[in-house]
Design an enzyme around this catalytic site. Structure first.
Site, PDB file in Angstrom:
ATOM      1  N   LEU A  42       0.820  -1.208   0.000  1.00 42.19           N
ATOM      2  CA  LEU A  42       0.000   0.000   0.000  1.00 42.19           C
ATOM      3  C   LEU A  42       0.856   1.261   0.000  1.00 42.19           C
ATOM      4  CD1 LEU A  42      -2.568  -1.753   0.488  1.00 42.19           C
ATOM      5  CD2 LEU A  42      -3.312   0.145   1.901  1.00 42.19           C
ATOM      6  N   GLY A  88       2.473   1.634  -3.437  1.00 48.27           N
ATOM      7  CA  GLY A  88       1.428   1.894  -4.428  1.00 48.27           C
ATOM      8  C   GLY A  88       0.865   3.293  -4.314  1.00 48.27           C
ATOM      9  N   GLU A  89       0.647   3.738  -3.082  1.00 43.34           N
ATOM     10  CA  GLU A  89       0.146   5.099  -2.878  1.00 43.34           C
ATOM     11  C   GLU A  89       1.175   6.126  -3.336  1.00 43.34           C
ATOM     12  OE1 GLU A  89      -2.077   7.912   0.402  1.00 43.34           O
ATOM     13  OE2 GLU A  89      -1.102   6.079   1.109  1.00 43.34           O
ATOM     14  N   ALA A  90       2.440   5.871  -3.047  1.00 46.14           N
ATOM     15  CA  ALA A  90       3.482   6.803  -3.470  1.00 46.14           C
ATOM     16  C   ALA A  90       3.531   6.923  -4.987  1.00 46.14           C
ATOM     17  CB  ALA A  90       4.841   6.355  -2.933  1.00 46.14           C
ATOM     18  N   SER A 120       0.451   8.649  -6.356  1.00 41.31           N
ATOM     19  CA  SER A 120       0.480  10.084  -6.033  1.00 41.31           C
ATOM     20  C   SER A 120       1.494  10.827  -6.890  1.00 41.31           C
ATOM     21  CB  SER A 120       0.799  10.279  -4.546  1.00 41.31           C
ATOM     22  OG  SER A 120      -0.265   9.833  -3.754  1.00 41.31           O
TER      23      SER A 120
END
Length: 143
Positions: free
Chosen positions: A54, A57-59, A62
């Site tokens: 997570l 993936g979020e990095a 974004s």
């Protein structure tokens, strides 16, 4: 300079990204690709940690949103992320690929895929970012 001619923002790794061993392979508003080793990102059962999936993936999602936003003279902040874990990995390198579902003027949505070295899908994330005007910079004032 019009917003359409603004150069895109360039990814700079943060502290967590560096600790996780993230490397950037490709960066544009249409596609961001990174890699991360499984080693050093495992949970106590020896599997790739879901939280690591997570976080990376979020990095990556974004970063893709910020690249798009920067060409509009804006920045991006995450407002929603969800993930489905399909399988895990014990070793090797994970590839993280973010592609846009929607690139708007106020919102972006990206699909982020984590795959193993055999190309098998480990995790699918969807991240939505809100595009905001960049805060005004404060000029230095001498006392």
């Amino acid at each position: 300079m019009t917003h359409e001619s603004l150069p895109p923002w360039t990814i700079s790794l943060g502290e967590l990204d560096e600790k996780m061993g993230v490397s950037i392979l490709e960066q544009s508003a249409e596609r961001v690709v990174a890699t991360m080793p499984v080693e050093g990102n495992r949970q106590s059962f020896g599997l790739l940690h879901g939280g690591a999936s997570l976080a990376v993936g979020e990095a990556v999602g974004s970063w893709a949103a910020v690249i798009h936003a920067s060409t509009l003279g804006k920045t991006a902040v995450g407002v929603d992320v969800s993930a489905t874990h399909h399988r895990s990995a014990r070793d090797g390198t994970v590839t993280i690929t973010a592609t846009p579902i929607h690139l708007g003027r106020t919102l972006t949505t990206h699909e982020v895929l984590l795959t193993d070295e055999a190309g098998r899908r480990l995790c699918t994330l969807r991240i939505t970012n809100l595009l905001l005007d960049k805060p005004a910079t404060v000029s230095s004032v001498e006392p």
